[in-house]
Design an enzyme around this catalytic site. Structure first.
Site, PDB file in Angstrom:
ATOM      1  N   HIS A 166      14.511   0.952  10.127  1.00  0.00           N
ATOM      2  CA  HIS A 166      15.218   1.852   9.210  1.00  0.00           C
ATOM      3  C   HIS A 166      14.526   3.211   9.224  1.00  0.00           C
ATOM      4  CE1 HIS A 166      12.174   1.531   6.080  1.00  0.00           C
ATOM      5  NE2 HIS A 166      12.298   0.211   6.052  1.00  0.00           N
ATOM      6  N   HIS A 217      10.656   3.632   9.145  1.00  0.00           N
ATOM      7  CA  HIS A 217       9.924   3.427  10.398  1.00  0.00           C
ATOM      8  C   HIS A 217      10.045   4.664  11.284  1.00  0.00           C
ATOM      9  CE1 HIS A 217      11.314  -0.823   9.333  1.00  0.00           C
ATOM     10  NE2 HIS A 217      10.019  -0.818   9.095  1.00  0.00           N
ATOM     11  N   CYS A 269       2.004 -14.221  -1.159  1.00  0.00           N
ATOM     12  CA  CYS A 269       3.383 -13.760  -0.957  1.00  0.00           C
ATOM     13  C   CYS A 269       3.738 -13.925   0.516  1.00  0.00           C
ATOM     14  CB  CYS A 269       3.567 -12.297  -1.349  1.00  0.00           C
ATOM     15  SG  CYS A 269       5.201 -11.670  -0.845  1.00  0.00           S
ATOM     16  N   CYS A 283       4.795 -10.536   2.221  1.00  0.00           N
ATOM     17  CA  CYS A 283       3.685  -9.618   2.526  1.00  0.00           C
ATOM     18  C   CYS A 283       2.711 -10.255   3.504  1.00  0.00           C
ATOM     19  CB  CYS A 283       2.867  -9.281   1.278  1.00  0.00           C
ATOM     20  SG  CYS A 283       3.709  -8.297   0.056  1.00  0.00           S
ATOM     21  N   CYS A 297       5.418 -11.200  -6.795  1.00  0.00           N
ATOM     22  CA  CYS A 297       4.932 -10.143  -5.900  1.00  0.00           C
ATOM     23  C   CYS A 297       5.358  -8.787  -6.441  1.00  0.00           C
ATOM     24  CB  CYS A 297       5.498 -10.342  -4.498  1.00  0.00           C
ATOM     25  SG  CYS A 297       5.102  -8.962  -3.419  1.00  0.00           S
ATOM     26  N   HIS A 347       7.755  -7.287  -3.563  1.00  0.00           N
ATOM     27  CA  HIS A 347       9.041  -7.926  -3.263  1.00  0.00           C
ATOM     28  C   HIS A 347       9.730  -8.546  -4.471  1.00  0.00           C
ATOM     29  CE1 HIS A 347       7.074  -7.789   0.760  1.00  0.00           C
ATOM     30  NE2 HIS A 347       8.279  -7.376   1.085  1.00  0.00           N
ATOM     31  N   LYS A 402      11.766   2.853  -2.940  1.00  0.00           N
ATOM     32  CA  LYS A 402      11.321   2.783  -1.558  1.00  0.00           C
ATOM     33  C   LYS A 402      12.439   2.222  -0.682  1.00  0.00           C
ATOM     34  CE  LYS A 402       8.309   0.410   1.668  1.00  0.00           C
ATOM     35  NZ  LYS A 402       7.650  -0.846   2.004  1.00  0.00           N
ATOM     36  N   LYS A 436      14.614  -2.892   3.633  1.00  0.00           N
ATOM     37  CA  LYS A 436      15.745  -3.751   3.923  1.00  0.00           C
ATOM     38  C   LYS A 436      16.044  -4.658   2.742  1.00  0.00           C
ATOM     39  CE  LYS A 436      17.756  -6.985   7.048  1.00  0.00           C
ATOM     40  NZ  LYS A 436      17.442  -8.323   7.548  1.00  0.00           N
TER      41      LYS A 436
HETATM   42  N1  MSP Z   1       3.353  -5.020  10.450  1.00  0.00           N
HETATM   43  C1  MSP Z   1       2.763  -4.334   9.364  1.00  0.00           C
HETATM   44  C2  MSP Z   1       1.803  -3.267   9.837  1.00  0.00           C
HETATM   45  C3  MSP Z   1       0.682  -3.754  10.732  1.00  0.00           C
HETATM   46  S1  MSP Z   1      -0.289  -2.426  11.306  1.00  0.00           S
HETATM   47  C4  MSP Z   1      -1.604  -3.152  12.045  1.00  0.00           C
HETATM   48  C5  MSP Z   1       3.871  -3.659   8.536  1.00  0.00           C
HETATM   49  N2  MSP Z   1       5.066  -3.536   9.150  1.00  0.00           N
HETATM   50  S2  MSP Z   1       6.364  -2.902   8.470  1.00  0.00           S
HETATM   51  O1  MSP Z   1       7.387  -2.985   9.461  1.00  0.00           O
HETATM   52  O2  MSP Z   1       6.608  -3.521   7.215  1.00  0.00           O
HETATM   53  O3  MSP Z   1       6.030  -1.405   8.160  1.00  0.00           O
HETATM   54  C6  MSP Z   1       5.641  -0.548   9.209  1.00  0.00           C
HETATM   55  C7  MSP Z   1       5.310   0.825   8.669  1.00  0.00           C
HETATM   56  O4  MSP Z   1       6.483   1.424   8.124  1.00  0.00           O
HETATM   57  C8  MSP Z   1       4.269   0.801   7.546  1.00  0.00           C
HETATM   58  O5  MSP Z   1       3.313   1.829   7.717  1.00  0.00           O
HETATM   59  C9  MSP Z   1       5.100   1.050   6.315  1.00  0.00           C
HETATM   60  O6  MSP Z   1       4.394   1.692   5.279  1.00  0.00           O
HETATM   61  C10 MSP Z   1       6.176   1.962   6.881  1.00  0.00           C
HETATM   62  N3  MSP Z   1       7.345   2.003   6.024  1.00  0.00           N
HETATM   63  C11 MSP Z   1       8.168   0.964   5.673  1.00  0.00           C
HETATM   64  N4  MSP Z   1       9.091   1.425   4.782  1.00  0.00           N
HETATM   65  C12 MSP Z   1       8.886   2.738   4.532  1.00  0.00           C
HETATM   66  C13 MSP Z   1       9.557   3.743   3.821  1.00  0.00           C
HETATM   67  N5  MSP Z   1      10.603   3.489   3.049  1.00  0.00           N
HETATM   68  N6  MSP Z   1       9.123   5.017   3.954  1.00  0.00           N
HETATM   69  C14 MSP Z   1       8.106   5.347   4.814  1.00  0.00           C
HETATM   70  N7  MSP Z   1       7.445   4.428   5.487  1.00  0.00           N
HETATM   71  C15 MSP Z   1       7.700   3.094   5.260  1.00  0.00           C
HETATM   72  O7  MSP Z   1       3.604  -3.251   7.436  1.00  0.00           O
END
Ligand code: MSP
Length: 497
Positions: A17, A20, A125, A128, A143, A146, A296, A299
């Site tokens: 999304h 990322h 969780c 997480c 959590c 979540h 935030k 998904k």
């Molecule tokens: N897999 C772990 C990270 C492991 S790093 C050794 C993880 N994955 S994640 O897919 O949930 O998130 C990946 C990155 O995207 C994280 O840095 C997370 O903070 C970021 N984001 C997820 N949602 C976000 C927003 N809504 N806004 C900005 N960044 C966000 O965590």
């Protein structure tokens, strides 16, 4: 100097999304800027494929975890291409090269006496993949992230002696005030540390979707340690037959979101010290993109914007510019399609795009389509003095939105310069040809320089414009004293209305 920047690796239990995308774009701007200033640069991104969240999502779909991982890893890989991300490698934690290195490094940590067998009991969780302390959970054992009920878990685990690193981490934080940026994130990590560290699970026994623990069959590594190690393992196998570790470790910047601060600012440097490796130089913690509901974007909340859709409608450069201009670095910020549209019109079309087309048109009309090799206007060079150094310094502190503000001020300055000098009047005056030539050569040089500095933010459009100016080099980052003396080409509107 070498420069190594990473993003967090994304869980493959969901599709990409805009959050990322934001993180990938952030790291990409930093990598491109480092390359432009001549640093030998490595930029890593990828996917986090083991662990309970992925196993659960696969089970819910009735597919094998690797099948889900293969499918979603491809979406994340496609996202990097769609966004013009210039990563040097894309790691998947199911890569055999990663797996063997995780086993080798953690075996070393084991052999050095930093782990022991114990029983874990706590509130967990599954989304997480994290055990929660009392301070971290929402009321009623839920959590905080979540909102789902936590599970009481008790199992035999190998533990990592995190507590043994208390003093060394304090020394790291106290000796390096910019270890975590921005300051509020540093303070948060520092106060977590001040609360006292307790040992953490390094392995899990009830899960099979993970990397096998070499010294104890039946255990897999807890996904967070497997995942964190990607930053080091990738350097070992990203280039066939080459080990880049000595060249690029320690990392210059890990770019992460604020929900995973503890893992990167506390667990990770401790694990590295246990493995006899240096901690990273900086961890940059960006804020969250918020959906229309002010929450935030995620998904599970269903408030996400699909980056593929946004790029399909506006193009990658427009999205990149929008996100870094709209959201202050290190802060949360709401984003919307309306916001993208507004900035497109007011800033990209009316300011920058207009500056580009009027500059090229006037060069065509008044200067035979050439930038003259004449001394440039000192007034304008004064406005540019120190700009590049300021932008570099801001980016070294991960202040991407402030750096973009600095550059944008000069875009506006150039549009004012055109109004102030009204080249069309100089042309009509007949006897002011020298002044006209100088004004337009100065303007061209100013446009060239803002475009070079904007390149990390908007790589495609700026490359087109630099090409039209006949000056494609990205490493010419100073305002010249004299016009470059060359023909300019044609340019279709960069941001058509
Ligand atoms: N897999 C772990 C990270 C492991 S790093 C050794 C993880 N994955 S994640 O897919 O949930 O998130 C990946 C990155 O995207 C994280 O840095 C997370 O903070 C970021 N984001 C997820 N949602 C976000 C927003 N809504 N806004 C900005 N960044 C966000 O965590």
């Amino acid at each position: 100097m070498s420069y190594y920047v990473t993003t967090a690796i994304n869980y493959v239990n969901a599709v990409p999304h805009l959050g990322h995308a934001y993180e990938a774009i952030t790291a990409d701007v930093m990598a491109r800027n480092a390359r432009a200033r001549g640093e030998s640069t490595f930029f890593l991104t990828g996917t986090d494929e083991h662990g309970e969240p992925v196993a659960l999502a696969a089970a819910a779909e009735g597919v094998a975890p690797l099948e889900l991982a293969d499918r979603n890893a491809e979406r994340f890989r496609a996202l990097t291409a769609t966004l013009e991300i210039s990563n040097d490698f894309f790691i998947r934690t199911t890569d055999p090269g990663h797996v063997v290195r995780v086993q080798e490094i953690l075996q070393r940590v084991h052999d050095a006496g930093h782990v022991y067998l114990g029983t874990y009991e706590g509130w967990y969780c599954p989304r997480c993949a994290d055990f929660k302390t009392e301070a971290e959970m929402a009321p009623d054992y839920h959590c905080a992230i979540h909102g789902i009920p936590l599970e009481r878990e008790s199992e035999e685990n190998w533990f990592f002696r995190l507590s043994a690193f208390q003093e060394r981490l304090e020394a790291l934080f106290d000796g390096q005030g910019d270890f975590v940026m921005p300051r509020h994130a540093y303070n948060e990590a520092r106060s977590f540390l001040a609360g006292g560290l307790t040992d953490v699970s390094l392995t899990r026994k009830t899960l099979t979707w993970g990397i096998d623990v070499p010294w104890d069959e039946g255990h897999v590594f807890y996904v967070w340690f497997d995942a964190l190690l990607n930053y080091v393992t990738a350097l070992g196998y990203a280039r066939d037959g080459e080990d880049l570790t000595a060249q690029f470790w320690p990392a210059t910047f890990h770019v992460i979101g604020k929900d995973i601060l503890k893992f990167h600012a506390i667990y990770w440097p401790a694990l590295l010290l246990a493995a006899d490796l240096e901690p990273p130089r900086h961890v940059y913690v960006h804020g969250f993109l918020l959906g229309p509901d002010g929450e935030k974007m995620s998904k599970s909340r269903g408030n996400v914007l699909d980056p593929f859709d946004v790029v399909g409608e506006f193009g990658a450069d427009v999205l990149r510019h929008y996100l870094l201009r709209e959201v202050s670095s290190g802060q949360d910020g709401p984003v919307s399609l309306d916001g993208v549209r507004t900035r497109y019109t007011t800033e990209l079309a009316n300011e920058y795009g207009n500056l580009a087309s009027r500059t090229l048109n006037m060069l065509e009309r008044y200067c035979d389509g050439r930038v003259a090799a004449v001394a440039l206007d000192e007034g304008l060079s004064g406005d540019f003095a120190g700009l590049t150094a300021r932008v570099d310094a801001l980016l070294d502190h991960a202040e991407l939105s402030s750096a973009l503000d600095e550059i944008w001020r000069l875009v506006r300055r150039l549009n004012r310069y055109v109004e102030e000098h009204a080249p069309w009047q100089l042309a009509r005056a007949g006897d002011r040809a020298d002044e006209l030539t100088r004004v337009l050569a100065s303007l061209a040089e100013g446009l060239r320089l803002v475009t070079v500095l904007l390149n990390p933010y908007m790589p495609a459009k700026t490359a087109t414009l630099l090409e039209a100016l006949g000056r494609p080099e990205l490493d010419q980052r100073d305002y010249a004293a004299e016009g470059w003396g060359g023909p300019v080409g044609e340019l279709a509107p960069l941001f058509p209305k």
